[in-house]
Motif scaffolding. Structure first.
Motif, PDB file in Angstrom:
ATOM      1  N   ASN A  30      -0.606  11.279  -3.590  1.00 32.80           N
ATOM      2  CA  ASN A  30      -1.638  12.306  -3.511  1.00 32.80           C
ATOM      3  C   ASN A  30      -1.086  13.604  -4.121  1.00 32.80           C
ATOM      4  OD1 ASN A  30      -0.165  13.690  -1.500  1.00 32.80           O
ATOM      5  ND2 ASN A  30      -1.498  13.027   0.164  1.00 32.80           N
ATOM      6  N   THR A  31      -1.903  14.611  -4.210  1.00 32.08           N
ATOM      7  CA  THR A  31      -1.526  15.850  -4.886  1.00 32.08           C
ATOM      8  C   THR A  31      -0.293  16.493  -4.278  1.00 32.08           C
ATOM      9  OG1 THR A  31      -3.849  16.199  -5.428  1.00 32.08           O
ATOM     10  CG2 THR A  31      -2.409  18.110  -5.620  1.00 32.08           C
ATOM     11  N   GLU A  32      -0.220  16.528  -2.946  1.00 35.34           N
ATOM     12  CA  GLU A  32       0.898  17.176  -2.272  1.00 35.34           C
ATOM     13  C   GLU A  32       2.214  16.440  -2.522  1.00 35.34           C
ATOM     14  OE1 GLU A  32      -1.988  16.352  -0.720  1.00 35.34           O
ATOM     15  OE2 GLU A  32      -2.856  18.324  -0.340  1.00 35.34           O
ATOM     16  N   VAL A  33       2.192  15.126  -2.402  1.00 28.85           N
ATOM     17  CA  VAL A  33       3.414  14.339  -2.625  1.00 28.85           C
ATOM     18  C   VAL A  33       3.801  14.397  -4.096  1.00 28.85           C
ATOM     19  CG1 VAL A  33       4.435  12.031  -2.481  1.00 28.85           C
ATOM     20  CG2 VAL A  33       2.990  12.872  -0.629  1.00 28.85           C
ATOM     21  N   LEU A  34       2.830  14.358  -4.971  1.00 34.03           N
ATOM     22  CA  LEU A  34       3.116  14.443  -6.401  1.00 34.03           C
ATOM     23  C   LEU A  34       3.857  15.736  -6.739  1.00 34.03           C
ATOM     24  CD1 LEU A  34       2.721  12.929  -9.061  1.00 34.03           C
ATOM     25  CD2 LEU A  34       0.537  14.111  -9.316  1.00 34.03           C
ATOM     26  N   ALA A  35       3.450  16.837  -6.125  1.00 37.03           N
ATOM     27  CA  ALA A  35       4.099  18.125  -6.382  1.00 37.03           C
ATOM     28  C   ALA A  35       5.487  18.215  -5.745  1.00 37.03           C
ATOM     29  CB  ALA A  35       3.218  19.262  -5.863  1.00 37.03           C
ATOM     30  N   ALA A  36       5.655  17.610  -4.576  1.00 30.09           N
ATOM     31  CA  ALA A  36       6.901  17.770  -3.820  1.00 30.09           C
ATOM     32  C   ALA A  36       7.981  16.745  -4.140  1.00 30.09           C
ATOM     33  CB  ALA A  36       6.591  17.727  -2.319  1.00 30.09           C
ATOM     34  N   PHE A  37       7.598  15.538  -4.522  1.00 28.05           N
ATOM     35  CA  PHE A  37       8.564  14.447  -4.668  1.00 28.05           C
ATOM     36  C   PHE A  37       9.068  14.377  -6.110  1.00 28.05           C
ATOM     37  CE2 PHE A  37       9.890   9.882  -4.430  1.00 28.05           C
ATOM     38  CZ  PHE A  37      10.809  10.032  -3.408  1.00 28.05           C
ATOM     39  N   THR A  38       9.917  15.333  -6.449  1.00 25.83           N
ATOM     40  CA  THR A  38      10.490  15.415  -7.788  1.00 25.83           C
ATOM     41  C   THR A  38      11.632  14.413  -7.936  1.00 25.83           C
ATOM     42  OG1 THR A  38      12.109  17.059  -7.109  1.00 25.83           O
ATOM     43  CG2 THR A  38       9.942  17.896  -7.863  1.00 25.83           C
ATOM     44  N   ASP A  39      12.108  14.253  -9.149  1.00 28.52           N
ATOM     45  CA  ASP A  39      13.264  13.393  -9.383  1.00 28.52           C
ATOM     46  C   ASP A  39      14.478  13.905  -8.614  1.00 28.52           C
ATOM     47  OD1 ASP A  39      11.822  11.698 -11.038  1.00 28.52           O
ATOM     48  OD2 ASP A  39      12.449  12.722 -12.875  1.00 28.52           O
ATOM     49  N   GLU A  40      14.626  15.227  -8.526  1.00 31.52           N
ATOM     50  CA  GLU A  40      15.745  15.811  -7.780  1.00 31.52           C
ATOM     51  C   GLU A  40      15.647  15.495  -6.287  1.00 31.52           C
ATOM     52  OE1 GLU A  40      17.987  20.089  -7.052  1.00 31.52           O
ATOM     53  OE2 GLU A  40      16.112  20.045  -8.190  1.00 31.52           O
ATOM     54  N   VAL A  41      14.459  15.615  -5.725  1.00 29.32           N
ATOM     55  CA  VAL A  41      14.253  15.283  -4.312  1.00 29.32           C
ATOM     56  C   VAL A  41      14.562  13.809  -4.077  1.00 29.32           C
ATOM     57  CG1 VAL A  41      12.486  15.049  -2.514  1.00 29.32           C
ATOM     58  CG2 VAL A  41      12.638  17.155  -3.854  1.00 29.32           C
ATOM     59  N   ARG A  42      14.089  12.944  -4.948  1.00 29.94           N
ATOM     60  CA  ARG A  42      14.369  11.505  -4.843  1.00 29.94           C
ATOM     61  C   ARG A  42      15.874  11.261  -4.868  1.00 29.94           C
ATOM     62  NH1 ARG A  42      16.157   7.871  -8.357  1.00 29.94           N
ATOM     63  NH2 ARG A  42      15.818   5.688  -7.847  1.00 29.94           N
ATOM     64  N   GLY A  43      16.562  11.830  -5.847  1.00 32.59           N
ATOM     65  CA  GLY A  43      18.005  11.632  -5.980  1.00 32.59           C
ATOM     66  C   GLY A  43      18.775  12.129  -4.774  1.00 32.59           C
ATOM     67  N   ASP A  44      18.419  13.322  -4.286  1.00 30.75           N
ATOM     68  CA  ASP A  44      19.090  13.874  -3.102  1.00 30.75           C
ATOM     69  C   ASP A  44      18.852  13.004  -1.880  1.00 30.75           C
ATOM     70  OD1 ASP A  44      19.985  15.978  -4.649  1.00 30.75           O
ATOM     71  OD2 ASP A  44      18.570  17.452  -3.824  1.00 30.75           O
ATOM     72  N   GLY A  45      17.616  12.532  -1.704  1.00 31.93           N
ATOM     73  CA  GLY A  45      17.290  11.697  -0.553  1.00 31.93           C
ATOM     74  C   GLY A  45      18.034  10.379  -0.572  1.00 31.93           C
ATOM     75  N   LEU A  46      18.041   9.721  -1.726  1.00 32.57           N
ATOM     76  CA  LEU A  46      18.738   8.441  -1.826  1.00 32.57           C
ATOM     77  C   LEU A  46      20.246   8.620  -1.671  1.00 32.57           C
ATOM     78  CD1 LEU A  46      16.720   6.601  -4.617  1.00 32.57           C
ATOM     79  CD2 LEU A  46      16.551   6.341  -2.130  1.00 32.57           C
ATOM     80  N   ALA A  47      20.800   9.723  -2.158  1.00 30.90           N
ATOM     81  CA  ALA A  47      22.235   9.990  -1.981  1.00 30.90           C
ATOM     82  C   ALA A  47      22.569  10.219  -0.514  1.00 30.90           C
ATOM     83  CB  ALA A  47      22.643  11.199  -2.825  1.00 30.90           C
TER      84      ALA A  47
END
Length: 113
Positions: A34-51
């Motif tokens: 959705n719009t909110e997740v699309l704006a918030a879930f950047t590649d950087e956020v993904r990388g930090d979370g998985l790390a």
């Protein structure tokens, strides 16, 4: 409160979205956000979370035993998916809004309610 799950393909869609995110296919995953997740879930956020998860439980090894657990919580259809990591199990949680768009995506300890 009505707890009926109306989204009949929730488990399959959640597994595909989790797979896309875990394997780095973000263009595919983002098509469901959705719009909110699309704006918030950047590649950087993904990388930090998985790390962070890898720092806690090691490398991702695949999907765990058992079927995804689908339920309705308020206006959301929520799916928990068992995951296997080097040091133990975790779960992915995908929440869909009333438009059947991803409203939340998390990796959690298996005992998290």
């Amino acid at each position: 409160m009505d707890k009926t799950v109306r989204m009949t393909d929730a488990a399959e869609r959640a597994v595909q979205i989790a797979t896309d995110v875990l394997e780095g296919r973000m263009d595919e995953a983002r098509q469901s956000f959705n719009t909110e997740v699309l704006a918030a879930f950047t590649d950087e956020v993904r990388g930090d979370g998985l790390a962070t998860v890898a720092g806690l439980v090691g490398a991702f090894e695949g999907f765990g035993e058992g079927e995804p657990f689908v339920r309705r919580i308020g206006d959301y259809t929520v799916v928990d998916i068992p995951l296997r990591y080097e040091a133990g199990p975790m779960k992915a949680r995908v929440a869909f809004d009333t438009d059947e768009r991803v409203a939340g995506l998390f990796i959690l300890a298996p005992e998290t309610p």
